[in-house]
Design an enzyme around this catalytic site. Structure first.
Site, mmCIF file in Angstrom:
data_model
loop_
_atom_site.group_PDB
_atom_site.id
_atom_site.type_symbol
_atom_site.label_atom_id
_atom_site.label_comp_id
_atom_site.label_asym_id
_atom_site.label_seq_id
_atom_site.Cartn_x
_atom_site.Cartn_y
_atom_site.Cartn_z
ATOM 1 N N LEU A 4 1.029 -1.411 0.026
ATOM 2 C CA LEU A 4 -0.019 -0.274 0.078
ATOM 3 C C LEU A 4 1.030 1.331 -0.157
ATOM 4 C CD1 LEU A 4 -3.027 -0.220 2.793
ATOM 5 C CD2 LEU A 4 -3.130 -0.343 0.086
ATOM 6 N N GLY A 7 7.292 3.922 2.751
ATOM 7 C CA GLY A 7 7.491 5.428 3.453
ATOM 8 C C GLY A 7 8.803 5.077 3.518
ATOM 9 N N ALA A 8 9.215 6.109 4.229
ATOM 10 C CA ALA A 8 10.883 6.246 4.763
ATOM 11 C C ALA A 8 10.841 5.760 5.854
ATOM 12 C CB ALA A 8 11.144 7.898 5.686
ATOM 13 N N GLU A 9 10.177 4.925 6.341
ATOM 14 C CA GLU A 9 10.452 4.292 7.444
ATOM 15 C C GLU A 9 10.396 2.788 7.319
ATOM 16 O OE1 GLU A 9 10.117 4.300 11.135
ATOM 17 O OE2 GLU A 9 9.854 6.256 11.241
ATOM 18 N N LYS A 25 2.314 -3.446 9.239
ATOM 19 C CA LYS A 25 3.437 -2.152 8.575
ATOM 20 C C LYS A 25 4.489 -2.809 9.063
ATOM 21 C CE LYS A 25 5.032 2.410 10.515
ATOM 22 N NZ LYS A 25 4.221 3.828 10.889
ATOM 23 N N ASP A 117 4.244 13.527 14.900
ATOM 24 C CA ASP A 117 4.583 13.171 13.435
ATOM 25 C C ASP A 117 3.612 13.786 12.787
ATOM 26 O OD1 ASP A 117 5.898 13.915 10.998
ATOM 27 O OD2 ASP A 117 5.704 11.471 10.597
#
Ligand SMILES: Nc1ncnc2c1ncn2[C@@H]1O[C@H](COP(=O)(O)OP(=O)(O)O)[C@@H](O)[C@H]1O
Ligand SMILES: [Mg+2]
Length: 208
Positions: A4, A7-9, A25, A117
């Site tokens: 999906l 991301g950065a992490e 995740k 964040d």
């Protein structure tokens, strides 16, 4: 599994848990970081994210149900929230969403949680128009300090000013009025003052 988001992490996959729509995740190793330190950071953020999502939910903030956590593999399985990130909206819908994000931020702060964040990309807006759901708690912290809460709000304001310039004025007013309804007018005024102070420092620093 369908990817999906990358991301950065971490990577976010569409998944299922006990027949329910879920996301997985996974925080990927970062090659540039020392391996042992990297593993520690990923574990810490994974554990923190799971714990803080649950605390947010207990405080009444719309957030996903955490189904499963594997700290060793730095992965979390949680409820898939239907909808799209609030960052993809504009106009009056974004202003409305800003009110919901302000209310969520206020409820988090009132419960002693700094999101860490606080951006429009970290809220999922449901298709039917229900309340926006807060996600991405890997950098959150337990703190009641006004200065920490101001850091959350300053980031949100900065995102409005860069990604949502047209809605900036209306969206920020709506955000703050809902924030104030959650934390109280006096407290909201104090935090807003700190946000202005941080911004003034930032401008001064960039001139020097
Ligand atoms: N529980 C969820 N339900 C639906 N979408 C999600 C969920 N968690 C994450 N996503 C999607 O994946 C993206 C990245 O997840 P996020 O937790 O924000 O990680 P990152 O650290 O990569 O920003 C989000 O912007 C959102 O689009
Ligand atoms: Mg995110």
């Amino acid at each position: 599994m369908r990817l999906l988001s990358r991301g950065a992490e971490g990577d976010v996959y569409e998944s299922a848990w006990d027949g329910r729509p879920a996301i997985l995740k996974v925080r990927r190793p970062k090659e540039y970081r020392d391996a042992a330190l990297d593993a520690r950071i990923r574990k810490q953020r994974t554990a923190r994210e799971a714990r803080m999502i649950q605390r947010a939910k207990s405080a009444g903030v719309p957030a996903p149900i955490v189904y499963f956590v594997d700290v060793g593999r730095s992965s979390i399985v949680m409820q898939l929230m239907p909808g799209r990130p609030a960052s993809l909206f504009s106009g009056s819908r974004l202003v409305e969403l800003s009110g919901q994000m302000g209310r969520a931020a206020g409820m988090l702060h009132a419960a002693g949680i700094m999101h860490g964040d606080l951006t429009t990309a970290n809220f999922v807006a449901p298709p039917g128009g229900g309340p926006a759901c807060a996600i991405d708690f890997g950098l959150s912290a337990s703190t009641g300090k006004p200065e920490d809460h101001a850091v959350d709000l300053r980031l949100f304001r900065e995102v409005l000013g860069s990604a949502h310039v047209e809605e900036m004025g209306g969206a920020w007013d709506k955000f703050m009025s809902e924030y104030a309804s959650a934390v109280g007018g006096r407290r909201a005024g104090r935090i807003a003052g700190l946000v202005s102070a941080i911004e003034a420092r930032g401008r001064y620093a960039s001139v020097v």
